[in-house]
Design a protein around this motif. Structure first.
Motif, PDB file in Angstrom:
ATOM      1  N   SER A 185       5.011 -17.548  -6.977  1.00  0.00           N
ATOM      2  CA  SER A 185       6.413 -18.394  -7.054  1.00  0.00           C
ATOM      3  C   SER A 185       5.929 -19.751  -7.002  1.00  0.00           C
ATOM      4  O   SER A 185       4.910 -19.577  -6.470  1.00  0.00           O
ATOM      5  CB  SER A 185       7.352 -18.005  -5.993  1.00  0.00           C
ATOM      6  OG  SER A 185       7.147 -18.141  -4.743  1.00  0.00           O
ATOM      7  N   PRO A 186       6.415 -20.407  -7.554  1.00  0.00           N
ATOM      8  CA  PRO A 186       6.169 -21.949  -7.389  1.00  0.00           C
ATOM      9  C   PRO A 186       5.510 -22.364  -6.226  1.00  0.00           C
ATOM     10  O   PRO A 186       6.557 -22.480  -5.118  1.00  0.00           O
ATOM     11  CB  PRO A 186       6.864 -22.775  -7.883  1.00  0.00           C
ATOM     12  CG  PRO A 186       8.182 -21.594  -9.031  1.00  0.00           C
ATOM     13  CD  PRO A 186       7.616 -20.202  -8.007  1.00  0.00           C
ATOM     14  N   THR A 187       4.137 -23.496  -5.735  1.00  0.00           N
ATOM     15  CA  THR A 187       4.429 -24.604  -5.192  1.00  0.00           C
ATOM     16  C   THR A 187       5.317 -25.863  -5.737  1.00  0.00           C
ATOM     17  O   THR A 187       5.177 -26.002  -6.616  1.00  0.00           O
ATOM     18  CB  THR A 187       3.289 -24.448  -4.499  1.00  0.00           C
ATOM     19  OG1 THR A 187       2.466 -23.663  -3.827  1.00  0.00           O
ATOM     20  CG2 THR A 187       2.676 -25.905  -3.249  1.00  0.00           C
ATOM     21  N   TYR A 188       6.195 -26.739  -4.455  1.00  0.00           N
ATOM     22  CA  TYR A 188       6.172 -27.981  -5.305  1.00  0.00           C
ATOM     23  C   TYR A 188       5.687 -28.941  -4.101  1.00  0.00           C
ATOM     24  O   TYR A 188       5.627 -29.198  -2.950  1.00  0.00           O
ATOM     25  CB  TYR A 188       7.820 -27.843  -4.857  1.00  0.00           C
ATOM     26  CG  TYR A 188       8.343 -27.376  -5.430  1.00  0.00           C
ATOM     27  CD1 TYR A 188       9.021 -26.919  -6.831  1.00  0.00           C
ATOM     28  CD2 TYR A 188       8.926 -26.128  -4.913  1.00  0.00           C
ATOM     29  CE1 TYR A 188       9.020 -26.423  -7.901  1.00  0.00           C
ATOM     30  CE2 TYR A 188       9.773 -24.697  -5.720  1.00  0.00           C
ATOM     31  CZ  TYR A 188       9.760 -25.717  -7.254  1.00  0.00           C
ATOM     32  OH  TYR A 188      10.473 -24.507  -8.104  1.00  0.00           O
ATOM     33  N   LEU A 189       4.996 -30.141  -5.070  1.00  0.00           N
ATOM     34  CA  LEU A 189       4.688 -30.982  -4.824  1.00  0.00           C
ATOM     35  C   LEU A 189       6.437 -32.106  -4.605  1.00  0.00           C
ATOM     36  O   LEU A 189       6.935 -32.753  -5.277  1.00  0.00           O
ATOM     37  CB  LEU A 189       4.133 -31.978  -5.545  1.00  0.00           C
ATOM     38  CG  LEU A 189       3.386 -33.354  -4.928  1.00  0.00           C
ATOM     39  CD1 LEU A 189       3.004 -32.913  -4.177  1.00  0.00           C
ATOM     40  CD2 LEU A 189       2.341 -34.085  -6.666  1.00  0.00           C
ATOM     41  N   ALA A 190       6.589 -32.830  -2.940  1.00  0.00           N
ATOM     42  CA  ALA A 190       7.656 -33.604  -2.854  1.00  0.00           C
ATOM     43  C   ALA A 190       7.546 -34.831  -2.261  1.00  0.00           C
ATOM     44  O   ALA A 190       6.413 -35.158  -1.953  1.00  0.00           O
ATOM     45  CB  ALA A 190       8.244 -32.085  -2.793  1.00  0.00           C
TER      46      ALA A 190
ATOM     47  N   ASP B  11      13.125 -21.315  -4.157  1.00  0.00           N
ATOM     48  CA  ASP B  11      13.667 -22.512  -4.696  1.00  0.00           C
ATOM     49  C   ASP B  11      15.126 -22.543  -4.724  1.00  0.00           C
ATOM     50  O   ASP B  11      15.860 -23.613  -3.661  1.00  0.00           O
ATOM     51  CB  ASP B  11      14.359 -21.832  -6.206  1.00  0.00           C
ATOM     52  CG  ASP B  11      12.952 -21.863  -7.256  1.00  0.00           C
ATOM     53  OD1 ASP B  11      12.452 -23.041  -7.508  1.00  0.00           O
ATOM     54  OD2 ASP B  11      12.589 -21.028  -7.909  1.00  0.00           O
TER      55      ASP B  11
ATOM     56  N   MET C  29      14.178 -25.012  -1.083  1.00  0.00           N
ATOM     57  CA  MET C  29      14.143 -26.115  -1.976  1.00  0.00           C
ATOM     58  C   MET C  29      15.323 -26.724  -2.481  1.00  0.00           C
ATOM     59  O   MET C  29      15.468 -28.014  -1.675  1.00  0.00           O
ATOM     60  CB  MET C  29      13.055 -25.786  -2.910  1.00  0.00           C
ATOM     61  CG  MET C  29      11.728 -25.654  -2.947  1.00  0.00           C
ATOM     62  SD  MET C  29      10.935 -27.249  -1.783  1.00  0.00           S
ATOM     63  CE  MET C  29      10.710 -28.540  -2.408  1.00  0.00           C
TER      64      MET C  29
ATOM     65  N   GLU D 129      11.899 -34.724  -2.032  1.00  0.00           N
ATOM     66  CA  GLU D 129      12.602 -35.369  -4.071  1.00  0.00           C
ATOM     67  C   GLU D 129      11.604 -34.079  -4.338  1.00  0.00           C
ATOM     68  O   GLU D 129      10.284 -34.724  -3.956  1.00  0.00           O
ATOM     69  CB  GLU D 129      12.237 -36.339  -3.889  1.00  0.00           C
ATOM     70  CG  GLU D 129      12.488 -36.522  -5.603  1.00  0.00           C
ATOM     71  CD  GLU D 129      12.434 -37.876  -6.798  1.00  0.00           C
ATOM     72  OE1 GLU D 129      12.558 -38.868  -7.366  1.00  0.00           O
ATOM     73  OE2 GLU D 129      11.880 -38.745  -5.305  1.00  0.00           O
ATOM     74  N   THR D 130      12.456 -33.154  -5.181  1.00  0.00           N
ATOM     75  CA  THR D 130       9.877 -32.688  -5.598  1.00  0.00           C
ATOM     76  C   THR D 130       9.891 -33.251  -7.245  1.00  0.00           C
ATOM     77  O   THR D 130      10.733 -33.903  -7.349  1.00  0.00           O
ATOM     78  CB  THR D 130      11.288 -31.397  -6.253  1.00  0.00           C
ATOM     79  OG1 THR D 130      11.066 -30.782  -5.441  1.00  0.00           O
ATOM     80  CG2 THR D 130       9.857 -30.444  -7.002  1.00  0.00           C
TER      81      THR D 130
ATOM     82  N   ALA E 169       6.826 -32.818  -8.616  1.00  0.00           N
ATOM     83  CA  ALA E 169       6.115 -31.442  -9.866  1.00  0.00           C
ATOM     84  C   ALA E 169       5.877 -30.003  -9.004  1.00  0.00           C
ATOM     85  O   ALA E 169       6.417 -29.954  -8.101  1.00  0.00           O
ATOM     86  CB  ALA E 169       4.852 -31.981  -9.974  1.00  0.00           C
ATOM     87  N   SER E 170       5.100 -28.713  -9.694  1.00  0.00           N
ATOM     88  CA  SER E 170       5.128 -27.679  -9.500  1.00  0.00           C
ATOM     89  C   SER E 170       4.092 -27.663  -9.830  1.00  0.00           C
ATOM     90  O   SER E 170       3.280 -27.586 -10.619  1.00  0.00           O
ATOM     91  CB  SER E 170       6.350 -27.130 -10.323  1.00  0.00           C
ATOM     92  OG  SER E 170       6.482 -26.954 -11.286  1.00  0.00           O
TER      93      SER E 170
END
Length: 368
Positions: free
Chosen positions: A270-275, A336, A339, A347-348, A350-351
């Protein structure tokens, strides 16, 4: 968390949406104290952290150069309890004062041998696709090859945590059983100052581990890093909240002050998020450190089977080099949903989608 907030040194607490049970403070717990540090509120793996590097390499390399990417991971780090390099890697962190405590002094050689390694449990190194939908990160919108790592201060950090956790408990025999693992060290005492110095050193050491992994992988590939972001999520900081200097423990929680970038991983599928942090006072400038476990390791191993995992990974286009069944994506919460639950905290921007993943083999006990 209620127990932690009942401590006489506690001021405020907050629980992140990835929270689950841990020793002392829950994982995903944030606790502010007055002039006191709680070893088990920092965590067993002191300064566990994540680092994300984005390369000037077409994302197509995940398909065309997959074998080369796998060899880069295999060659440039090591996984598992006791993992070490025969030919030691150099970093300025070994020039720090390792005599700040007896534990660090006696384990400097061990730490050096493990410098640049990745550990076990939920620690990983993985390549994937990093997607930017706008130019707010200073790089053009598009898809990029990226490297993501997650690990901490290895064996030496665990020894520091173990020694000072026991010491704190011995100094507070008055605590009832349910609070014993939340025993603290007063920062005005020699013991408290020692632990703080050791924790700070382990923070530098964990950062050095990631720096070396990313440096050597980049050199192996001949790739240039165009953006990198990293953060601790098992640490304590001196911060001002409500006009007072407090000790803020984040155990499995990401710093999320206003404008602060952080990396929040999901799972191997599953995704990782840059926040970017929003600076929420309610969370004391904190957010989750990942998706968080939905079940224990024991339950995961009893519930899932490798064919299930293989089917899911094939569907997501993920190549798994090694891992334990207890790290199956199904054992984690939905990133998700996590998040969405903390949209007021971060605030997200990028992924990152994992595509080539390596963790310690399944026979390894966890370090986290």
């Amino acid at each position: 968390m209620v127990n932690a907030c009942s401590l006489p040194v506690a001021v405020r607490g907050a629980l992140m949406p990835d929270a689950h049970v841990g020793y002392g403070l829950p994982i995903g717990g944030v606790l502010a104290t007055r002039n006191a540090v709680i070893p088990y509120a920092v965590g067993v793996d002191i300064a566990c952290r994540v680092k994300l590097s984005i390369y000037d390499v077409p994302v197509a390399a995940l398909e065309t150069d997959a074998d080369r990417l796998k060899r880069a991971i295999e060659g440039e780090t090591r996984f598992g309890i006791g993992a070490a390099f025969k030919n030691r890697r150099d970093h300025d962190v070994m020039d720090e004062n390792w005599s700040v405590t007896e534990t660090t002094r006696h384990n400097k050689d061990k730490a050096w041998s493990q410098l640049g390694t990745s550990g076990s449990g939920n620690h990983f190194v993985e390549f994937g696709s990093f997607r930017v939908a706008h130019d707010r990160l200073g790089i053009p919108a598009g898809d990029y090859l990226a490297l993501l790592s997650h690990s901490g201060s290895r064996g030496t950090g665990a020894l520091v945590a173990g020694y000072y956790s026991k010491l704190a408990r011995s100094l507070h025999p008055e605590l009832p059983k349910e609070l014993a693992q939340l025993a603290w060290l007063d920062l005005d005492t020699e013991e408290g100052r020692e632990y703080w110095a050791a924790m700070e050193l382990m923070g530098k050491y964990a950062a050095a581990n990631h720096a070396l992994i990313h440096r050597h992988v980049s050199r192996n590939l001949g790739a240039r890093v165009i953006l990198d972001v990293e953060n601790h999520h098992n640490f304590a900081w001196k911060e001002v909240h409500d006009g007072k200097e407090l000790i803020v423990h984040r155990k499995g929680a990401t710093p999320a002050g206003a404008g602060v970038l952080g990396v929040i991983p999901g799972s191997m599928a599953s995704p990782t998020y840059l926040a970017r942090g929003r600076g929420s006072s309610a969370s004391m400038n904190s957010a989750s450190h990942g998706a968080g476990r939905a079940m224990s390791r024991t339950q995961a191993k009893a519930t899932f089977r490798w064919p299930q995992l293989k089917t899911l990974l094939d569907e997501r286009g993920v190549t798994l080099m090694s891992a334990g069944l207890d790290e199956a994506p199904m054992a984690y919460k939905n990133i998700d949903e996590v998040m969405a639950a903390q949209a007021d905290l971060v605030e997200t921007l990028a992924s990152f989608a994992p595509r080539i993943v390596k963790m310690a083999p399944g026979s390894e006990p966890p370090e986290d």
